[in-house]
Design a protein around this motif. Sequence first.
Motif, PDB file in Angstrom:
ATOM      1  N   GLY A  40     -81.603   2.346  67.743  1.00 31.37           N
ATOM      2  CA  GLY A  40     -80.864   2.964  66.651  1.00 31.37           C
ATOM      3  C   GLY A  40     -79.499   3.476  67.054  1.00 31.37           C
ATOM      4  O   GLY A  40     -78.994   4.433  66.476  1.00 31.37           O
ATOM      5  N   ILE A  41     -78.872   2.817  68.040  1.00 36.14           N
ATOM      6  CA  ILE A  41     -77.529   3.202  68.459  1.00 36.14           C
ATOM      7  C   ILE A  41     -76.548   2.902  67.328  1.00 36.14           C
ATOM      8  O   ILE A  41     -76.603   1.847  66.706  1.00 36.14           O
ATOM      9  N   SER A  42     -75.653   3.835  67.065  1.00 39.19           N
ATOM     10  CA  SER A  42     -74.553   3.691  66.093  1.00 39.19           C
ATOM     11  C   SER A  42     -74.999   3.786  64.637  1.00 39.19           C
ATOM     12  O   SER A  42     -74.217   3.447  63.751  1.00 39.19           O
ATOM     13  N   PHE A  43     -76.198   4.243  64.392  1.00 42.75           N
ATOM     14  CA  PHE A  43     -76.609   4.521  63.022  1.00 42.75           C
ATOM     15  C   PHE A  43     -76.391   5.986  62.650  1.00 42.75           C
ATOM     16  O   PHE A  43     -76.626   6.367  61.508  1.00 42.75           O
ATOM     17  N   GLY A  44     -76.010   6.810  63.600  1.00 40.60           N
ATOM     18  CA  GLY A  44     -75.749   8.213  63.327  1.00 40.60           C
ATOM     19  C   GLY A  44     -76.977   9.094  63.333  1.00 40.60           C
ATOM     20  O   GLY A  44     -76.869  10.319  63.412  1.00 40.60           O
ATOM     21  N   SER A  45     -78.158   8.491  63.283  1.00 44.79           N
ATOM     22  CA  SER A  45     -79.393   9.277  63.159  1.00 44.79           C
ATOM     23  C   SER A  45     -79.688  10.072  64.422  1.00 44.79           C
ATOM     24  O   SER A  45     -80.129  11.225  64.357  1.00 44.79           O
ATOM     25  N   MET A  46     -79.454   9.471  65.591  1.00 43.86           N
ATOM     26  CA  MET A  46     -79.742  10.177  66.840  1.00 43.86           C
ATOM     27  C   MET A  46     -78.804  11.370  67.030  1.00 43.86           C
ATOM     28  O   MET A  46     -79.215  12.439  67.489  1.00 43.86           O
ATOM     29  N   ILE A  47     -77.531  11.203  66.677  1.00 45.09           N
ATOM     30  CA  ILE A  47     -76.593  12.325  66.740  1.00 45.09           C
ATOM     31  C   ILE A  47     -77.036  13.421  65.790  1.00 45.09           C
ATOM     32  O   ILE A  47     -77.037  14.609  66.135  1.00 45.09           O
ATOM     33  N   SER A  48     -77.423  13.030  64.583  1.00 42.89           N
ATOM     34  CA  SER A  48     -77.825  14.004  63.579  1.00 42.89           C
ATOM     35  C   SER A  48     -79.056  14.792  64.013  1.00 42.89           C
ATOM     36  O   SER A  48     -79.086  16.023  63.932  1.00 42.89           O
ATOM     37  N   MET A  49     -80.080  14.114  64.516  1.00 37.27           N
ATOM     38  CA  MET A  49     -81.304  14.809  64.906  1.00 37.27           C
ATOM     39  C   MET A  49     -81.078  15.686  66.135  1.00 37.27           C
ATOM     40  O   MET A  49     -81.641  16.775  66.244  1.00 37.27           O
ATOM     41  N   ALA A  50     -80.228  15.220  67.071  1.00 36.74           N
ATOM     42  CA  ALA A  50     -79.933  16.035  68.252  1.00 36.74           C
ATOM     43  C   ALA A  50     -79.137  17.278  67.900  1.00 36.74           C
ATOM     44  O   ALA A  50     -79.169  18.274  68.634  1.00 36.74           O
ATOM     45  N   SER A  51     -78.419  17.243  66.770  1.00 37.50           N
ATOM     46  CA  SER A  51     -77.611  18.400  66.384  1.00 37.50           C
ATOM     47  C   SER A  51     -78.463  19.609  65.998  1.00 37.50           C
ATOM     48  O   SER A  51     -77.956  20.722  65.915  1.00 37.50           O
ATOM     49  N   TYR A  52     -79.762  19.398  65.785  1.00 35.99           N
ATOM     50  CA  TYR A  52     -80.668  20.502  65.443  1.00 35.99           C
ATOM     51  C   TYR A  52     -81.415  21.022  66.668  1.00 35.99           C
ATOM     52  O   TYR A  52     -82.325  21.828  66.540  1.00 35.99           O
ATOM     53  N   ASN A  53     -81.018  20.560  67.851  1.00 40.46           N
ATOM     54  CA  ASN A  53     -81.624  21.047  69.093  1.00 40.46           C
ATOM     55  C   ASN A  53     -81.038  22.389  69.496  1.00 40.46           C
ATOM     56  O   ASN A  53     -79.926  22.751  69.096  1.00 40.46           O
ATOM     57  N   LYS A  54     -81.770  23.100  70.335  1.00 40.17           N
ATOM     58  CA  LYS A  54     -81.182  24.248  71.009  1.00 40.17           C
ATOM     59  C   LYS A  54     -80.188  23.734  72.037  1.00 40.17           C
ATOM     60  O   LYS A  54     -80.323  22.641  72.570  1.00 40.17           O
ATOM     61  N   TYR A  55     -79.199  24.564  72.351  1.00 43.70           N
ATOM     62  CA  TYR A  55     -78.053  24.109  73.130  1.00 43.70           C
ATOM     63  C   TYR A  55     -78.434  23.581  74.513  1.00 43.70           C
ATOM     64  O   TYR A  55     -77.847  22.618  75.005  1.00 43.70           O
ATOM     65  N   ASN A  56     -79.403  24.198  75.142  1.00 45.33           N
ATOM     66  CA  ASN A  56     -79.741  23.789  76.517  1.00 45.33           C
ATOM     67  C   ASN A  56     -80.997  22.939  76.581  1.00 45.33           C
ATOM     68  O   ASN A  56     -81.636  22.855  77.630  1.00 45.33           O
ATOM     69  N   ASN A  57     -81.361  22.289  75.488  1.00 38.88           N
ATOM     70  CA  ASN A  57     -82.515  21.389  75.513  1.00 38.88           C
ATOM     71  C   ASN A  57     -82.269  20.247  76.496  1.00 38.88           C
ATOM     72  O   ASN A  57     -81.167  19.715  76.594  1.00 38.88           O
ATOM     73  N   ASN A  58     -83.305  19.855  77.236  1.00 41.74           N
ATOM     74  CA  ASN A  58     -83.174  18.823  78.271  1.00 41.74           C
ATOM     75  C   ASN A  58     -83.164  17.432  77.639  1.00 41.74           C
ATOM     76  O   ASN A  58     -84.164  16.716  77.629  1.00 41.74           O
ATOM     77  N   ILE A  59     -81.995  17.039  77.130  1.00 38.58           N
ATOM     78  CA  ILE A  59     -81.883  15.737  76.466  1.00 38.58           C
ATOM     79  C   ILE A  59     -81.949  14.579  77.449  1.00 38.58           C
ATOM     80  O   ILE A  59     -82.218  13.447  77.054  1.00 38.58           O
ATOM     81  N   LEU A  60     -81.717  14.838  78.734  1.00 38.14           N
ATOM     82  CA  LEU A  60     -81.828  13.758  79.724  1.00 38.14           C
ATOM     83  C   LEU A  60     -83.267  13.255  79.779  1.00 38.14           C
ATOM     84  O   LEU A  60     -83.523  12.047  79.731  1.00 38.14           O
ATOM     85  N   LYS A  61     -84.202  14.183  79.868  1.00 39.16           N
ATOM     86  CA  LYS A  61     -85.613  13.794  79.891  1.00 39.16           C
ATOM     87  C   LYS A  61     -86.010  13.144  78.565  1.00 39.16           C
ATOM     88  O   LYS A  61     -86.731  12.139  78.544  1.00 39.16           O
ATOM     89  N   ASP A  62     -85.509  13.712  77.463  1.00 39.43           N
ATOM     90  CA  ASP A  62     -85.834  13.154  76.147  1.00 39.43           C
ATOM     91  C   ASP A  62     -85.315  11.725  76.008  1.00 39.43           C
ATOM     92  O   ASP A  62     -85.959  10.886  75.381  1.00 39.43           O
ATOM     93  N   THR A  63     -84.148  11.458  76.585  1.00 37.87           N
ATOM     94  CA  THR A  63     -83.562  10.111  76.510  1.00 37.87           C
ATOM     95  C   THR A  63     -84.489   9.078  77.131  1.00 37.87           C
ATOM     96  O   THR A  63     -84.741   8.010  76.545  1.00 37.87           O
ATOM     97  N   PHE A  64     -85.013   9.378  78.307  1.00 39.78           N
ATOM     98  CA  PHE A  64     -85.912   8.429  78.972  1.00 39.78           C
ATOM     99  C   PHE A  64     -87.235   8.301  78.214  1.00 39.78           C
ATOM    100  O   PHE A  64     -87.788   7.198  78.105  1.00 39.78           O
ATOM    101  N   VAL A  65     -87.743   9.411  77.685  1.00 37.58           N
ATOM    102  CA  VAL A  65     -89.005   9.358  76.934  1.00 37.58           C
ATOM    103  C   VAL A  65     -88.852   8.445  75.724  1.00 37.58           C
ATOM    104  O   VAL A  65     -89.678   7.553  75.475  1.00 37.58           O
TER     105      VAL A  65
END
Length: 606
Positions: free
Chosen positions: A309-334
Amino acid sequence: MMGVGAENRSPSTSSSLFAFHLEDAKEETALAMMTPVNADAMKQADVDLQTEEPRETWSRRMEFVLATVGYAVGLGNVWRFPYLCYRSGGGAFLIPYLIMLFLCGIPLLFMEFTVGQYTRLGPVHALAKICPLFKGVGLATVVISFVLCTYYNVLMTWALYYLLHSFSPSLPWDSCNNTWNTGGNCSTGFPGNATHLQSASQQFFDRKVLDMTQGIENSGGIRWELFGLLILAWAIVYLCIFKGVKSTGKVVYFTATFPYFILFALLINNVQLPGAKDGILFFLMPNWSKLLEVQVWVNAAAQIFNSIGISFGSMISMASYNKYNNNILKDTFVVSLANSATSILAGFVIFSAIGYMAHIHNLPVGDIATDGPGLVFVVYPEIFSTMPFFQIWAPLFFIMLLCLGLDSQFAMAEVAVTCIMDGFGKKVLRVLKKKELVVLAVCSVGFLLGIPHITRGGIYVFQLMDHYTAVVSLMFLAFFEVLAVTVIFGVRNLSVMVENMLGKKPNLYFRVCWQFLSPMLVLGILISSIIQYTPARYGKFYTYPLWAEVVGWFISLVSIIWIPLGAVHELWNTEGSLRQRLKSSITPTLDLEKPAAESIALFNAV
């Protein structure tokens, strides 16, 4: 100014980031700043806290992970990847697929998560902040997602139709003795090379579900059964997202996990059927010569983009509701690895069943294998009619399709809602009063735009829009998004964003991919897509008239056009000479203001 590296941050910048993003230390920071010099600022901060509404966040990190996995894992994993794999070299295709995953998919997903989580904005305003010259890219991703969700829900409508009919004592697509069958060319099994015959399952889909006309020129009126089910499909979407991430986060516990239970259950059942081994070997048998074909590598990269789903905007939108220091690196691999593992799992499930069907009808596996809607709405229903205990497997399969599709639909609809609330939230709420009504308005517009797809000629409209939206437009948007973030905004600035959130810079693997490999791969895919462009078709024989092709290109431009318009608007409204305006537009700057009320107030206090 975000161009400054973390190692050169001034004390004031460090304290700002500390105040912004360490919410647990908010009280101590506020007390430390209560001096005569900034006491007035703190009073103003209290006022801001009362007047600004904080941005909602996921209740738990697991909800974000499940929502993004659910969005990435969709119908394409079931009907697109298995067919693409066997057609592009079988097991040999996994080599380019995995290379594209690690050089393009994972780095770009991490990039989108970083942009969304750091800015806490949807794609329109996030990309406008980090690269004003290409602010139109963000709007283009919202447009393409909304266009996609207007016809994607039609797939949910078909799945609901099949689900309701799968509870019959005998499956209605099992025989040729129905009012919609034409006895002269109906076959109770797969017709193989007999082109004058159609399977009973194919006729059920064409003549009963769609009641299709001979071409897009003849709409043939609305299919009222599908009209009612389309309303139901949108009602389900609304009830799942009307409270934002608070409601979506609860629903995904079921919709994102249930398909795995069904896939594993089907796999256990299918591998025991006669002929299953032949189907799996057909799926995996490597054809190493295919690796020399450029198109195979393009197919692998395109599958990664569409699936994650790259470039559909959905991943940016859903990540925008994360807490600031959420470990998105681990989430990316998952998310990335779960998506690819599901595709491979679905391949075993699908081809074990196709091998069984080939054994039953004494046909080559290649005569039955297909992709697209035909796989899940024609081939698999036919397979169920010959399976033991079809009364169990058929309903479960279509419930699984609903779950796979709804997760993706949630995310695409949420992108439009996020865009509206980020840009016009206060103005819209003055009229509609509640966010729930904003969501209702978005779903209502999506429903109205979906009506042409449930006419008797709607399947041709569906195929046309899918070709020009998901194939043609997507690669343009992907290229300009990567250009805006990794080239113009810059890898150094992106790395600073990661370091501020996670406490450490991204490693060499990500920096090299962002700087060189991902942009080159995306550009290569775009060029190959243009060179190897083919007009839309439906089935093997139907070609669209010229006017329909023109409409298709217009559909593509509906999203693409915002990229040049955004650039022109930015240049026109920036003061100075042309060179100064260009430089000002592409200078990577980020206001350290956070959308959340606490962040704004504390930053103002500093």
